[in-house]
Design a protein around this motif. Structure first.
Motif, PDB file in Angstrom:
ATOM      1  N   PHE A 128      33.781  34.579  63.604  1.00 10.81           N
ATOM      2  CA  PHE A 128      33.692  36.043  63.529  1.00 10.81           C
ATOM      3  C   PHE A 128      33.082  36.477  62.197  1.00 10.81           C
ATOM      4  CE2 PHE A 128      37.182  34.902  66.346  1.00 10.81           C
ATOM      5  CZ  PHE A 128      36.788  35.545  67.511  1.00 10.81           C
ATOM      6  N   ASP A 129      33.452  35.813  61.128  1.00 10.02           N
ATOM      7  CA  ASP A 129      32.834  36.102  59.838  1.00 10.02           C
ATOM      8  C   ASP A 129      31.386  35.629  59.809  1.00 10.02           C
ATOM      9  OD1 ASP A 129      35.102  37.307  58.851  1.00 10.02           O
ATOM     10  OD2 ASP A 129      35.838  35.497  57.829  1.00 10.02           O
ATOM     11  N   ASP A 130      31.134  34.488  60.432  1.00  8.45           N
ATOM     12  CA  ASP A 130      29.752  33.993  60.516  1.00  8.45           C
ATOM     13  C   ASP A 130      28.861  34.995  61.234  1.00  8.45           C
ATOM     14  OD1 ASP A 130      30.344  31.660  59.175  1.00  8.45           O
ATOM     15  OD2 ASP A 130      30.487  30.412  60.984  1.00  8.45           O
ATOM     16  N   ALA A 131      29.395  35.597  62.312  1.00 10.15           N
ATOM     17  CA  ALA A 131      28.612  36.568  63.085  1.00 10.15           C
ATOM     18  C   ALA A 131      28.256  37.783  62.230  1.00 10.15           C
ATOM     19  CB  ALA A 131      29.390  37.002  64.324  1.00 10.15           C
ATOM     20  N   ARG A 132      29.211  38.260  61.453  1.00 11.72           N
ATOM     21  CA  ARG A 132      28.959  39.454  60.636  1.00 11.72           C
ATOM     22  C   ARG A 132      28.100  39.142  59.406  1.00 11.72           C
ATOM     23  NH1 ARG A 132      31.142  43.816  62.588  1.00 11.72           N
ATOM     24  NH2 ARG A 132      32.860  43.635  64.084  1.00 11.72           N
ATOM     25  N   ARG A 133      28.135  37.906  58.971  1.00 10.36           N
ATOM     26  CA  ARG A 133      27.210  37.542  57.897  1.00 10.36           C
ATOM     27  C   ARG A 133      25.773  37.514  58.421  1.00 10.36           C
ATOM     28  NH1 ARG A 133      31.598  34.460  55.562  1.00 10.36           N
ATOM     29  NH2 ARG A 133      31.361  32.809  57.109  1.00 10.36           N
ATOM     30  N   LYS A 134      25.631  37.073  59.670  1.00 13.69           N
ATOM     31  CA  LYS A 134      24.289  37.003  60.256  1.00 13.69           C
ATOM     32  C   LYS A 134      23.778  38.382  60.628  1.00 13.69           C
ATOM     33  CE  LYS A 134      21.572  34.432  63.655  1.00 13.69           C
ATOM     34  NZ  LYS A 134      21.569  33.250  64.535  1.00 13.69           N
ATOM     35  N   TYR A 135      24.668  39.207  61.192  1.00 19.26           N
ATOM     36  CA  TYR A 135      24.309  40.562  61.622  1.00 19.26           C
ATOM     37  C   TYR A 135      25.318  41.540  61.009  1.00 19.26           C
ATOM     38  CZ  TYR A 135      21.488  38.124  65.122  1.00 19.26           C
ATOM     39  OH  TYR A 135      20.577  37.299  65.757  1.00 19.26           O
ATOM     40  N   PRO A 136      25.004  42.139  59.877  1.00 24.69           N
ATOM     41  CA  PRO A 136      25.950  43.043  59.216  1.00 24.69           C
ATOM     42  C   PRO A 136      26.386  44.234  60.063  1.00 24.69           C
ATOM     43  CG  PRO A 136      24.205  42.389  57.710  1.00 24.69           C
ATOM     44  CD  PRO A 136      23.804  41.893  59.058  1.00 24.69           C
ATOM     45  N   SER A 137      25.585  44.611  61.057  1.00 23.80           N
ATOM     46  CA  SER A 137      25.995  45.661  61.993  1.00 23.80           C
ATOM     47  C   SER A 137      25.510  45.282  63.381  1.00 23.80           C
ATOM     48  CB  SER A 137      25.429  47.026  61.589  1.00 23.80           C
ATOM     49  OG  SER A 137      24.025  47.026  61.672  1.00 23.80           O
ATOM     50  N   ASP A 138      26.222  45.791  64.391  1.00 24.43           N
ATOM     51  CA  ASP A 138      25.911  45.350  65.747  1.00 24.43           C
ATOM     52  C   ASP A 138      24.549  45.823  66.244  1.00 24.43           C
ATOM     53  OD1 ASP A 138      26.616  47.983  66.003  1.00 24.43           O
ATOM     54  OD2 ASP A 138      28.296  47.634  67.362  1.00 24.43           O
ATOM     55  N   ASP A 139      23.984  46.870  65.627  1.00 27.35           N
ATOM     56  CA  ASP A 139      22.660  47.312  66.081  1.00 27.35           C
ATOM     57  C   ASP A 139      21.546  46.377  65.605  1.00 27.35           C
ATOM     58  OD1 ASP A 139      22.810  47.970  63.411  1.00 27.35           O
ATOM     59  OD2 ASP A 139      22.146  50.045  63.661  1.00 27.35           O
ATOM     60  N   LEU A 140      21.883  45.379  64.809  1.00 27.33           N
ATOM     61  CA  LEU A 140      20.904  44.391  64.358  1.00 27.33           C
ATOM     62  C   LEU A 140      20.892  43.138  65.233  1.00 27.33           C
ATOM     63  CD1 LEU A 140      21.524  44.551  60.491  1.00 27.33           C
ATOM     64  CD2 LEU A 140      19.667  45.640  61.786  1.00 27.33           C
ATOM     65  N   ILE A 141      21.827  43.060  66.183  1.00 24.82           N
ATOM     66  CA  ILE A 141      21.922  41.859  67.022  1.00 24.82           C
ATOM     67  C   ILE A 141      20.651  41.693  67.845  1.00 24.82           C
ATOM     68  CG2 ILE A 141      23.173  40.737  68.904  1.00 24.82           C
ATOM     69  CD1 ILE A 141      25.685  42.200  67.953  1.00 24.82           C
ATOM     70  N   GLU A 142      20.112  40.487  67.842  1.00 31.70           N
ATOM     71  CA  GLU A 142      18.901  40.171  68.594  1.00 31.70           C
ATOM     72  C   GLU A 142      19.240  39.720  70.011  1.00 31.70           C
ATOM     73  OE1 GLU A 142      16.023  38.111  65.484  1.00 31.70           O
ATOM     74  OE2 GLU A 142      18.088  37.424  65.255  1.00 31.70           O
ATOM     75  N   ASP A 143      18.268  39.824  70.898  1.00 32.00           N
ATOM     76  CA  ASP A 143      18.488  39.407  72.281  1.00 32.00           C
ATOM     77  C   ASP A 143      18.722  37.902  72.380  1.00 32.00           C
ATOM     78  OD1 ASP A 143      18.266  41.973  73.271  1.00 32.00           O
ATOM     79  OD2 ASP A 143      16.131  41.806  73.714  1.00 32.00           O
ATOM     80  N   SER A 144      18.105  37.142  71.493  1.00 25.85           N
ATOM     81  CA  SER A 144      18.299  35.695  71.503  1.00 25.85           C
ATOM     82  C   SER A 144      18.234  35.169  70.074  1.00 25.85           C
ATOM     83  CB  SER A 144      17.244  34.999  72.371  1.00 25.85           C
ATOM     84  OG  SER A 144      15.944  35.237  71.868  1.00 25.85           O
ATOM     85  N   SER A 145      19.028  34.157  69.809  1.00 29.72           N
ATOM     86  CA  SER A 145      19.039  33.523  68.494  1.00 29.72           C
ATOM     87  C   SER A 145      19.616  32.122  68.673  1.00 29.72           C
ATOM     88  CB  SER A 145      19.848  34.355  67.494  1.00 29.72           C
ATOM     89  OG  SER A 145      21.184  34.501  67.928  1.00 29.72           O
ATOM     90  N   THR A 146      19.940  31.463  67.572  1.00 28.51           N
ATOM     91  CA  THR A 146      20.499  30.119  67.668  1.00 28.51           C
ATOM     92  C   THR A 146      21.729  29.988  66.782  1.00 28.51           C
ATOM     93  OG1 THR A 146      19.103  29.261  65.881  1.00 28.51           O
ATOM     94  CG2 THR A 146      18.246  29.071  68.134  1.00 28.51           C
ATOM     95  N   VAL A 147      22.614  29.095  67.198  1.00 30.16           N
ATOM     96  CA  VAL A 147      23.770  28.698  66.415  1.00 30.16           C
ATOM     97  C   VAL A 147      23.751  27.173  66.355  1.00 30.16           C
ATOM     98  CG1 VAL A 147      26.288  28.644  66.270  1.00 30.16           C
ATOM     99  CG2 VAL A 147      25.135  30.713  67.099  1.00 30.16           C
ATOM    100  N   PHE A 148      23.703  26.617  65.150  1.00 27.14           N
ATOM    101  CA  PHE A 148      23.564  25.172  64.981  1.00 27.14           C
ATOM    102  C   PHE A 148      22.401  24.621  65.807  1.00 27.14           C
ATOM    103  CE2 PHE A 148      28.228  25.833  64.240  1.00 27.14           C
ATOM    104  CZ  PHE A 148      28.205  25.588  62.866  1.00 27.14           C
ATOM    105  N   GLY A 149      21.341  25.403  65.894  1.00 28.21           N
ATOM    106  CA  GLY A 149      20.146  24.968  66.600  1.00 28.21           C
ATOM    107  C   GLY A 149      20.172  25.118  68.106  1.00 28.21           C
TER     108      GLY A 149
END
Length: 251
Positions: free
Chosen positions: A142-163
């Motif tokens: 949950f902290d990792d998610a917010r470090r990657k996207y500080p706000s939910d409107d920045l969330i991308e349609d696709s990304s990667t986690v550990f590749g």
């Protein structure tokens, strides 16, 4: 005895395997084992092999979209901790109805992200779960998610986690819940097994979780990181057996 066992959730087929003792005594305690992010049931098989020798039934399975090698339906880009918790809840509901299951003694075991999904499932249906074993549960996500996207409107349609590929829902669902709310709802006993040199999920997250669960304890696995191997698996397996035997409700 080992056999395939498939569960359906909302049209998705969850592929798994049952491990049952060979003594044919009827009903057994059942441990439902949830694998980690991007993995499959092979990650939990060693623990099932340890527990079944002690008379404890186990169910190992692949999450829907849980990993690229998953034998269950679904895509990783549609997976989240909530979909995985829904998979666990569907498995619990199915196994509770089976003649081989002691429904008073259904336990959850979750590895890393599977530990997070197990926590959600146990919080959603606390009366159906006798106890829970969590291996280095990935509450850091949950902290990792917010470090990657500080706000939910920045969330991308696709990304990667550990590749590995994940979709928008992975992060939206992580943003949508407070995992501590689920911890406080589950009043059963919880055993947390965590390596003391885990750099992926710091031990501090399990220490904080122990404070939130009404009844939890931590056993540190010395010199173990994020993942147990060899002697660490044997030690963790012994801890699981002791915990389940101590917490079983006798008929």
């Amino acid at each position: 005895m080992q056999k395939t066992y498939t569960v359906e959730r909302e049209g998705f087929q969850i592929s798994g395997e049952l491990y049952l003792p060979d003594d044919s005594k009827g009903r057994y305690p059942i441990v439902i084992m949830a694998h980690g992010f991007g993995g499959d049931r092979e990650g939990t098989r060693p623990y099932a092999e340890i527990l079944v020798k002690e008379g404890i039934g186990c169910y190992i399975f692949d999450f829907c979209g849980g990993g690229l090698s998953s034998k269950s339906d679904g895509k990783m880009t549609d997976m989240s901790v909530i979909t995985e918790s829904e998979d666990i809840e569907a498995v619990v509901e199915s196994i509770r109805k089976e003649p081989f299951a002691d429904r008073k003694n259904i336990f959850l075991m979750g590895v890393s992200q599977g530990g997070v999904a197990s926590t959600i499932a146990a919080g959603d249906a606390p009366d159906e779960i006798k106890g829970m074993v969590l291996l280095y549960p990935a509450y850091v996500l949950f902290d990792d998610a917010r470090r990657k996207y500080p706000s939910d409107d920045l969330i991308e349609d696709s990304s990667t986690v550990f590749g590995l590929p994940v979709g928008r829902r992975y992060y939206e669902d992580a943003f949508s819940l407070n995992i501590y709310d689920y911890m406080v709802r589950f009043t059963g006993n919880v055993l947390i097994l965590h390596g003391n040199i885990d750099e992926v999920v710091p031990l501090s997250y399990s220490i904080e979780a122990r404070k939130k669960f009404p009844a939890a304890k931590i056993v540190q696995i010395t010199d173990a990181g994020h993942g147990f191997y060899g002697k660490e698996v044997v030690k963790a397996g012994k801890e699981m057996v002791s915990f389940i035997e101590e917490n079983m409700q006798l008929s």
